[in-house]
Design a protein around this motif. Sequence first.
Motif, PDB file in Angstrom:
ATOM      1  N   ILE A 328       0.705  -0.974   0.021  1.00 34.11           N
ATOM      2  CA  ILE A 328       0.074   0.084   0.211  1.00 34.11           C
ATOM      3  C   ILE A 328       0.966   1.258  -0.005  1.00 34.11           C
ATOM      4  CG2 ILE A 328      -1.641   1.358   1.308  1.00 34.11           C
ATOM      5  CD1 ILE A 328      -2.619  -1.360   2.390  1.00 34.11           C
ATOM      6  N   THR A 332       1.131   4.387  -2.688  1.00 35.83           N
ATOM      7  CA  THR A 332       0.531   5.741  -2.288  1.00 35.83           C
ATOM      8  C   THR A 332       1.401   6.832  -2.375  1.00 35.83           C
ATOM      9  OG1 THR A 332      -0.767   4.411  -0.671  1.00 35.83           O
ATOM     10  CG2 THR A 332      -0.527   6.664  -0.308  1.00 35.83           C
ATOM     11  N   ALA A 334       0.520   9.743  -2.183  1.00 38.62           N
ATOM     12  CA  ALA A 334       0.088  10.772  -1.158  1.00 38.62           C
ATOM     13  C   ALA A 334       0.989  10.978   0.093  1.00 38.62           C
ATOM     14  CB  ALA A 334      -1.344  10.769  -0.742  1.00 38.62           C
ATOM     15  N   LEU A 335       1.696   9.721   0.523  1.00 33.41           N
ATOM     16  CA  LEU A 335       2.262   9.818   1.706  1.00 33.41           C
ATOM     17  C   LEU A 335       3.723  10.152   1.440  1.00 33.41           C
ATOM     18  CD1 LEU A 335       0.612   6.940   3.443  1.00 33.41           C
ATOM     19  CD2 LEU A 335       0.259   9.133   3.977  1.00 33.41           C
TER      20      LEU A 335
ATOM     21  N   ARG B  89     -19.644  18.224   8.152  1.00 34.10           N
ATOM     22  CA  ARG B  89     -18.889  17.510   8.755  1.00 34.10           C
ATOM     23  C   ARG B  89     -18.481  18.407  10.101  1.00 34.10           C
ATOM     24  NH1 ARG B  89     -20.930  13.769   5.800  1.00 34.10           N
ATOM     25  NH2 ARG B  89     -19.853  12.138   4.797  1.00 34.10           N
ATOM     26  N   GLN B 145     -13.673  16.398  -2.274  1.00 35.42           N
ATOM     27  CA  GLN B 145     -14.031  14.744  -2.573  1.00 35.42           C
ATOM     28  C   GLN B 145     -14.206  14.645  -3.853  1.00 35.42           C
ATOM     29  OE1 GLN B 145     -18.460  13.345  -2.549  1.00 35.42           O
ATOM     30  NE2 GLN B 145     -17.946  12.932  -0.405  1.00 35.42           N
ATOM     31  N   LYS B 148     -10.435  14.252  -4.959  1.00 33.28           N
ATOM     32  CA  LYS B 148      -9.966  12.813  -4.461  1.00 33.28           C
ATOM     33  C   LYS B 148     -10.226  11.994  -5.622  1.00 33.28           C
ATOM     34  CE  LYS B 148     -10.534   9.732  -0.549  1.00 33.28           C
ATOM     35  NZ  LYS B 148     -10.931   9.671   0.603  1.00 33.28           N
ATOM     36  N   PHE B 149     -11.388  11.690  -6.020  1.00 35.20           N
ATOM     37  CA  PHE B 149     -11.912  10.848  -6.894  1.00 35.20           C
ATOM     38  C   PHE B 149     -11.846  11.303  -8.386  1.00 35.20           C
ATOM     39  CE2 PHE B 149     -13.852   9.543  -2.996  1.00 35.20           C
ATOM     40  CZ  PHE B 149     -13.073   8.456  -2.640  1.00 35.20           C
ATOM     41  N   ARG B 151     -13.241  13.692 -10.055  1.00 32.53           N
ATOM     42  CA  ARG B 151     -14.392  14.007 -10.701  1.00 32.53           C
ATOM     43  C   ARG B 151     -14.724  15.262 -11.045  1.00 32.53           C
ATOM     44  NH1 ARG B 151     -17.519  10.825  -6.840  1.00 32.53           N
ATOM     45  NH2 ARG B 151     -17.448  12.780  -5.732  1.00 32.53           N
TER      46      ARG B 151
ATOM     47  N   ALA D 143      -7.593  -0.881  -0.097  1.00 32.13           N
ATOM     48  CA  ALA D 143      -6.346  -0.133  -0.533  1.00 32.13           C
ATOM     49  C   ALA D 143      -5.727  -0.815  -1.301  1.00 32.13           C
ATOM     50  CB  ALA D 143      -5.433   0.496   0.628  1.00 32.13           C
ATOM     51  N   LEU D 179      -5.150   5.376   5.162  1.00 30.63           N
ATOM     52  CA  LEU D 179      -4.262   4.493   3.982  1.00 30.63           C
ATOM     53  C   LEU D 179      -5.124   4.275   2.834  1.00 30.63           C
ATOM     54  CD1 LEU D 179      -1.849   1.769   5.645  1.00 30.63           C
ATOM     55  CD2 LEU D 179      -1.654   4.196   4.925  1.00 30.63           C
ATOM     56  N   GLU D 181      -7.662   6.133   2.291  1.00 31.68           N
ATOM     57  CA  GLU D 181      -7.751   7.713   1.364  1.00 31.68           C
ATOM     58  C   GLU D 181      -6.535   8.000   0.688  1.00 31.68           C
ATOM     59  OE1 GLU D 181      -8.153  11.587   3.646  1.00 31.68           O
ATOM     60  OE2 GLU D 181      -9.898  10.816   2.548  1.00 31.68           O
ATOM     61  N   ALA D 182      -5.447   7.393   1.101  1.00 32.10           N
ATOM     62  CA  ALA D 182      -4.324   7.650   0.471  1.00 32.10           C
ATOM     63  C   ALA D 182      -4.004   6.964  -0.599  1.00 32.10           C
ATOM     64  CB  ALA D 182      -3.009   7.657   1.398  1.00 32.10           C
ATOM     65  N   THR D 183      -4.639   6.096  -1.146  1.00 29.96           N
ATOM     66  CA  THR D 183      -4.809   5.502  -2.343  1.00 29.96           C
ATOM     67  C   THR D 183      -6.081   6.083  -3.017  1.00 29.96           C
ATOM     68  OG1 THR D 183      -5.993   3.495  -1.507  1.00 29.96           O
ATOM     69  CG2 THR D 183      -3.703   3.314  -1.485  1.00 29.96           C
ATOM     70  N   ALA D 184      -6.621   6.835  -2.571  1.00 31.19           N
ATOM     71  CA  ALA D 184      -7.891   7.438  -3.371  1.00 31.19           C
ATOM     72  C   ALA D 184      -8.734   6.387  -3.670  1.00 31.19           C
ATOM     73  CB  ALA D 184      -7.485   8.268  -4.544  1.00 31.19           C
ATOM     74  N   THR D 185      -9.109   5.605  -2.791  1.00 33.45           N
ATOM     75  CA  THR D 185     -10.113   4.501  -2.760  1.00 33.45           C
ATOM     76  C   THR D 185     -11.117   4.409  -2.008  1.00 33.45           C
ATOM     77  OG1 THR D 185      -8.545   2.981  -3.329  1.00 33.45           O
ATOM     78  CG2 THR D 185     -10.623   1.897  -2.876  1.00 33.45           C
ATOM     79  N   PRO D 186     -12.533   4.716  -2.369  1.00 35.12           N
ATOM     80  CA  PRO D 186     -13.605   5.249  -1.858  1.00 35.12           C
ATOM     81  C   PRO D 186     -14.033   4.463  -0.358  1.00 35.12           C
ATOM     82  CG  PRO D 186     -14.535   4.570  -3.908  1.00 35.12           C
ATOM     83  CD  PRO D 186     -13.036   4.383  -3.957  1.00 35.12           C
ATOM     84  N   ASP D 208     -16.276   8.745   2.967  1.00 34.83           N
ATOM     85  CA  ASP D 208     -16.296   9.591   1.957  1.00 34.83           C
ATOM     86  C   ASP D 208     -17.879  10.063   1.610  1.00 34.83           C
ATOM     87  OD1 ASP D 208     -13.703   9.809   1.027  1.00 34.83           O
ATOM     88  OD2 ASP D 208     -13.931   7.727   0.335  1.00 34.83           O
ATOM     89  N   HIS D 270     -18.273   6.184  -8.531  1.00 36.07           N
ATOM     90  CA  HIS D 270     -16.692   6.212  -8.151  1.00 36.07           C
ATOM     91  C   HIS D 270     -15.804   5.088  -8.826  1.00 36.07           C
ATOM     92  CE1 HIS D 270     -18.713   8.613  -4.878  1.00 36.07           C
ATOM     93  NE2 HIS D 270     -17.299   8.887  -4.546  1.00 36.07           N
TER      94      HIS D 270
END
Lengths: 336, 336, 275, 275
Positions: A328, A332, A334-335, B89, B145, B148-149, B151, D143, D179, D181-186, D208, D270
């Motif tokens: 992962i 990734t 992003a990290l 949120r 959001q 992130k996706f 979109r 992820a 993690l 999120e870091a892989t942009a998986t919903p 999300d 998504h």
Amino acid sequence: MNEQDKNPQKDQIDKLFGELEQLAQQQQMDLGSDLSTLKAKMVPVLKNRETTACSPWDKVCLARHVQRPGSLEYINMMCDDFMELHGDRCYGDDTALIGGIGTIDGRAITFIGNQKGSNLKENIARNHGMGHPEGYRKALRLVQQAEKFNRPVVSFIDTSGAYPGLASEERGIGEAIARNLKEFSVLKVPVLCFIIGEGGSGGALGIGVGDKLYMLENAVYSVISPEGFASILLRDSSKAEEAANTMKITAEDLKEFGIIHDIIPEPVGGAHKDPQLVASHIKKIITRDLDILCSKPADRLVRYRIKKIRGIGHFNGAQSWWDQLLNIFQLTRALK
Amino acid sequence: MNEQDKNPQKDQIDKLFGELEQLAQQQQMDLGSDLSTLKAKMVPVLKNRETTACSPWDKVCLARHVQRPGSLEYINMMCDDFMELHGDRCYGDDTALIGGIGTIDGRAITFIGNQKGSNLKENIARNHGMGHPEGYRKALRLVQQAEKFNRPVVSFIDTSGAYPGLASEERGIGEAIARNLKEFSVLKVPVLCFIIGEGGSGGALGIGVGDKLYMLENAVYSVISPEGFASILLRDSSKAEEAANTMKITAEDLKEFGIIHDIIPEPVGGAHKDPQLVASHIKKIITRDLDILCSKPADRLVRYRIKKIRGIGHFNGAQSWWDQLLNIFQLTRALK
Amino acid sequence: MRDSKKEHYASFDDVDTKKIVTCPSCSSSIHRKRLEDELYVCPECGYHFKLTPAERIAQIADQNTFEEFAADLTSRNPIALKGYEAKVSQNQRDSDLKDAVVVGTCTIDGQETVMGIMSFQFMGGSMGSVVGEKITQALLQGADTNTPVILFTASGGARMQEGIFSLMQMAKTASAAALLEATATPLFIVLTHPTTGGVTASFAMLGDVIIAEPRALIGFAGPRVIEGTIGQQLPKDFQTAEFQQKRGFVDAIVHRKELRRTLSFLLSAHAKRGR
Amino acid sequence: MRDSKKEHYASFDDVDTKKIVTCPSCSSSIHRKRLEDELYVCPECGYHFKLTPAERIAQIADQNTFEEFAADLTSRNPIALKGYEAKVSQNQRDSDLKDAVVVGTCTIDGQETVMGIMSFQFMGGSMGSVVGEKITQALLQGADTNTPVILFTASGGARMQEGIFSLMQMAKTASAAALLEATATPLFIVLTHPTTGGVTASFAMLGDVIIAEPRALIGFAGPRVIEGTIGQQLPKDFQTAEFQQKRGFVDAIVHRKELRRTLSFLLSAHAKRGR
Ligand SMILES: [Zn+2]
Ligand SMILES: [Zn+2]
């Protein structure tokens, strides 16, 4: 140990040295420094004795002691300079959870911490250190600001828990804590956490995810207060002492579990007997750890932190998971 | 034009064709389709005439017309499927500013928009489309959001402004708008903005920073309401009409200024006369633009957007600045 | 977006023309020299007088280090509004400024910074194309050279005489702040009395650290607008710096005497160093 | 962290053992078969009965596509608490589950997803090491394989019988969400009745998109705790799904009959595609 700092041994020694000092003064002998040197030598002995003697419930009482030094006290004792920063940029400023930028030997650090008052009036103003959502969101804002400027974070934990009230629920205390757990876990700067008093449940954990977790000798850390545990599982809220002794909430327990990294010794009778001494212990650890952690690349820092968190849990039928985690991290961007 | 859709030409044509149709029916002649074809042919002529005839103040009235279609109406007309998403949120859900995910021809898009009501009761429930901070924060959450996706985002602007009230100030309407301006400007997905009615001040701009900005023919966009302008600069709030005619707030003015990309025609009498037609115009533009913009790499998208925003302003003594901007983009890892 | 003009003449602290100044807050009479020694803070009630950019620079920057840039920018009349040019000229003569902000570079305790200082004296500190451009140049200079930016705000809002162009300056300055952020260069904001409207709703609220001078008025819609349009009763401390701190939007309220030291501390705490 | 046990026996909707079921909300008597046809929603008042993981899977997943993983994980007794093993065994027998969550993979309208379903039936859905580990595995599997994750929550909070280890599961699951999120998986969350305590304060609030079933109880501290400790009067809709939506924490309240369709829509919206 109903009176919170009653301590027969310490009292006796204090008394004896007091009498000796008085005698010396009467005879106009200059023995002051000799006497204090001698007294200081007895402290470690005493400390070791007391540590083993102190029951978990005694520690709960010490951790809650009204004179126990809080976050701002330690920060002010350790820092060359400190500027408190306020507000979550959304709803309010929570005085039960403080934060700001301080320097230790010229190194800038972002500090956050639960903050109780040192008397009743202050305690009411600070809501007994029980944070509302805006407090946790302020902490998040400040640590993300720290991340932006590559500044390490030091967190002081000292709360019986997040505030259980209507306003807290309305503004999403659950969401606020959850988000902090998530964001702190992948923060790209070092985070050192110190439980200096009560580490109460989600309210403590909400600023308690980091690279290193330390506890003061008499601090406690638990998923629920002994009173709550007693009332729910022992069906008698007056059995808090019994609960505390069952729950495994002391620094020693948590070190044995591998949840904390080390225990910071307190002076005889508790941290409030010599806050300066405790501050110097903490300061030394901060300097030592940051010298090491600040030199590590961010991705390794985060990977190590996540690995530690990911590994916590006791169950039958574990699987190997380290490869997946590495995968992962490689995926990734992003990290990095 | 005090009665908002009074339109002598249109009325006359309607009347004449009505009479013709009645005649045809009486004589049992099947001329219905011929008549409507003929009538349709007269519409573009009428439209052109009316566009030039319509004063800025007339457009203000049309833009505010209670029957004018709003964001949700257009979204529902354009989308195969739409799911509204609620909440910031943090504090609340603002019904004056809506958002969600919809699909157009299978392409997922995040929609946001100011939302008025279509009658008095709804208007009160939606606070007349005047957003509170939580509305702008919901919009930010949803576009991040979307980012992130990967979109794209479509924004519908239709508000007289952010709500000027105590609660709005307490929760930081200034901060909320400011943050949106900043974050929208560097969002790594395409953002298309459509001013469908009133574009009022910061409340409009707060969801109005994007790659392309369109206005409906009778929409207006201004830094302050004509009434406000009149009361402050003309010292007479009843001079709103005079103010409107001075302020340069129509789609034509803004196209001339280079602030908007294009004008979307409306049917005679305004968008509410044929919402479906307007929706189909908007839908076509969305599909066309996203086909192009979605294929661009994010950094180029952002660079182009920033360049556009950065260039807006009229003053003596301009300097060349494009090199500096390029420099910054080269330095900036965060935007890649 | 507010009636800055009225407020201007009602409360502008015209300290330069008289020997004895009357405090707009407590009405004390103060000698000009005394007031200068006190950094233009009323010794009786602590009221922070409005400063000119020159006074602010003298209080904050290391001596003779301030170098102005974009000094020659002046307004046009983008929506061809009758009387706007004349009004600008009048304000230029009255204030000895070209427009409502001065930007430049300087050092504070030897630390490089880009600094911008708005002036409420010039058309109520309203933001038109010139203010927007100069603030933007300051932010982008910070981004380009990785130099921290400090902006002192004072504004009645957008300069509505420039129509839609004034609104667009909000987006322009905010997007410049986004680029500064993307380069991880700090932005420090000092909110001074009063900061409202379009400036509050753009760069003024985008500081990494936001400082306010005591009792400064800070808000988006003005109290009169809110009471007028909505008819709401407003709390006594409404839109003061203290109100904004309680509401979570101001990091610290700093007395003018501590301001230079505080900014110097922030610059040093954000100085680049090996982590 | 709440007394889930009491709540469990007071309101657990034990639909499996009787032919005629009494609605806990409106007390209507409903035939079991009818209730099943209605997806366990009371036809009289719309009350959404608690579901077992098997029932939930049957309602949501494409038929026969659910493949459980980490099925063999079972609790230990990390703080050596008297009676904990016995209690776990009893719950395993009563519920026919190994612990309070089931995780696996399945498809919904042919779209791959990782799914986790908590069961309030097992010790009030409390989160101990097993729940934390299984939720974490679900999130990390998402992820690792870039597959959307759907989690159905139902929990009284942390399993305090496991002491500090139960608290740590909050950090563990939340960091797994980071993690993902870091892989942009919903991550899609479905909050079902009731979801409280440490689950609310960790992964449950990190979706999300966060969906709730109508009238589900959702909160951190329980109403009794708040009324007891603080003595506050609470509003009537306190901590309902509707309350949470109004407060900004729930994206949509979706009737159970629309749930599968909604999740399918979200998965397709998504799905990875060239932008
Ligand atoms: Zn005064
Ligand atoms: Zn029912």
